[in-house]
Design a protein around this motif. Structure first.
Motif, short mmCIF file in Angstrom:
data_model
loop_
_atom_site.label_atom_id
_atom_site.label_comp_id
_atom_site.label_asym_id
_atom_site.label_seq_id
_atom_site.Cartn_x
_atom_site.Cartn_y
_atom_site.Cartn_z
N ARG A 173 0.86 -1.18 0.00
CA ARG A 173 0.00 0.00 0.00
C ARG A 173 0.90 1.23 0.00
NH1 ARG A 173 -2.41 -3.55 3.62
NH2 ARG A 173 -1.54 -2.47 5.42
N ARG A 174 1.02 1.86 -1.15
CA ARG A 174 1.97 2.96 -1.32
C ARG A 174 1.69 4.15 -0.42
NH1 ARG A 174 6.17 0.57 -3.99
NH2 ARG A 174 5.59 -0.24 -6.01
N ASP A 175 0.42 4.33 -0.05
CA ASP A 175 0.04 5.48 0.75
C ASP A 175 0.13 5.21 2.25
OD1 ASP A 175 -1.99 3.67 0.79
OD2 ASP A 175 -3.61 5.14 0.58
N ASN A 176 0.71 4.08 2.62
CA ASN A 176 0.78 3.70 4.02
C ASN A 176 2.19 3.22 4.36
OD1 ASN A 176 0.37 2.84 6.62
ND2 ASN A 176 -1.14 1.26 6.13
N ARG A 177 2.99 4.12 4.91
CA ARG A 177 4.38 3.77 5.24
C ARG A 177 4.45 2.69 6.32
NH1 ARG A 177 8.51 6.28 3.32
NH2 ARG A 177 9.79 5.66 5.10
N ALA A 178 3.39 2.55 7.11
CA ALA A 178 3.37 1.52 8.14
C ALA A 178 3.35 0.12 7.53
CB ALA A 178 2.17 1.72 9.06
N ASP A 179 3.07 0.03 6.23
CA ASP A 179 3.01 -1.26 5.56
C ASP A 179 4.39 -1.75 5.13
OD1 ASP A 179 1.39 -3.42 4.61
OD2 ASP A 179 1.57 -2.67 2.57
#
Length: 261
Positions: free
Chosen positions: A114-120
């Motif tokens: 998920r590019r918009d979620n750095r936590a991923d």
């Protein structure tokens, strides 16, 4: 000829959905060697029907565990690399919903991010490390998106940490190979592509998929060249940002050499 290729392309896709997908899922679940043969066969078949003429050149691939890091020009890059062997791709989560590559990606056990979620990022890096330890190559598009084919965008270093994570989890492994690779579409219908032609065949930004597939079919035969550079060794003392910068530099040099030829 474009209409003929389109007919056979649709026929091949139907066969893949009806026969190839369930067989591939079963083969992966049972651990059959067939699971490594179906994806490259499918990728080569689709590349032929699209009119892609692929050439691999350059350095020999380094030892495993191995991460191949490439620039990214088009959705068809995935098929080109898959035609060589069966790498595990790291792709944005949206790819899973694409009509053609989405199914191919899912049965290949692609790692979706998920590019918009750095936590991923930690989850993705851990999955990459595990795949490499299972003997699979990881194919990472260093730019994180596709470009217009005229240059190489800055590489994102976050997923290079997968090599560091692997070394921490498996102390017996002394290094991970980071293999630079550059892909370029160099000619169409027997004529070398200029800057405008390369941009036209690139798939980037908000371009729609179906019209681009038709454009590729009409432009055939299209020559695609993948050039592998000298591999780098990611060791325990290596710094991911430094490795990412050096890989980017080498990929950019390879890409510039292809376009200048």
């Amino acid at each position: 000829m474009a209409y003929v290729r389109t007919f056979f392309l649709l026929l091949a896709l139907c066969g893949f959905y009806v026969i190839g997908v369930p067989v591939q899922r079963l083969a992966r679940r049972r651990g059959w060697a067939l699971a490594r043969l179906i994806p490259p066969f499918f990728a080569r078949t689709i590349c032929v029907l699209l009119g892609l003429r692929i050439r691999f050149e350059g350095e020999d691939l380094g030892p495993k565990p191995r991460m191949i890091v490439s620039n990214h020009v088009s959705w068809s890059d995935i098929l080109v690399y898959a035609s060589l062997e069966t790498p595990c791709f790291v792709a944005k989560s949206e790819v899973a919903e694409w009509p053609l590559l989405g199914t191919f990606a899912r049965v290949q056990d692609t790692i979706f991010v998920r590019r918009d979620n750095r936590a991923d990022v930690p989850r993705v890096n851990a999955a990459m490390a595990e795949k490499m330890m299972q003997g699979e190559d990881i194919l990472l598009f260093g730019e994180g998106t596709s470009s217009d084919g005229e240059g190489v965008l800055s590489f994102k270093p976050s997923h290079f940490a997968a090599a560091r994570d692997l070394l921490r989890l498996y102390p017996a492994v002394t290094s991970v190979t980071v293999q630079p690779a550059a892909i370029a579409y160099t000619s169409a219908k027997g004529k070398k592509l200029d800057a405008a032609g390369r941009r036209r065949l690139a798939w980037f930004g908000d371009a729609e998929l179906a019209p681009h597939i038709w454009l590729l079919l009409k432009s055939a035969p299209v020559e695609c060249v993948v050039h592998f550079g000298a591999p780098l060794a990611f060791c325990a003392e290596s710094e991911r940002k430094a490795i990412a910068l050096e890989t980017e530099r080498r990929v950019r040099e390879l890409a510039e050499a292809q376009l200048a030829f």
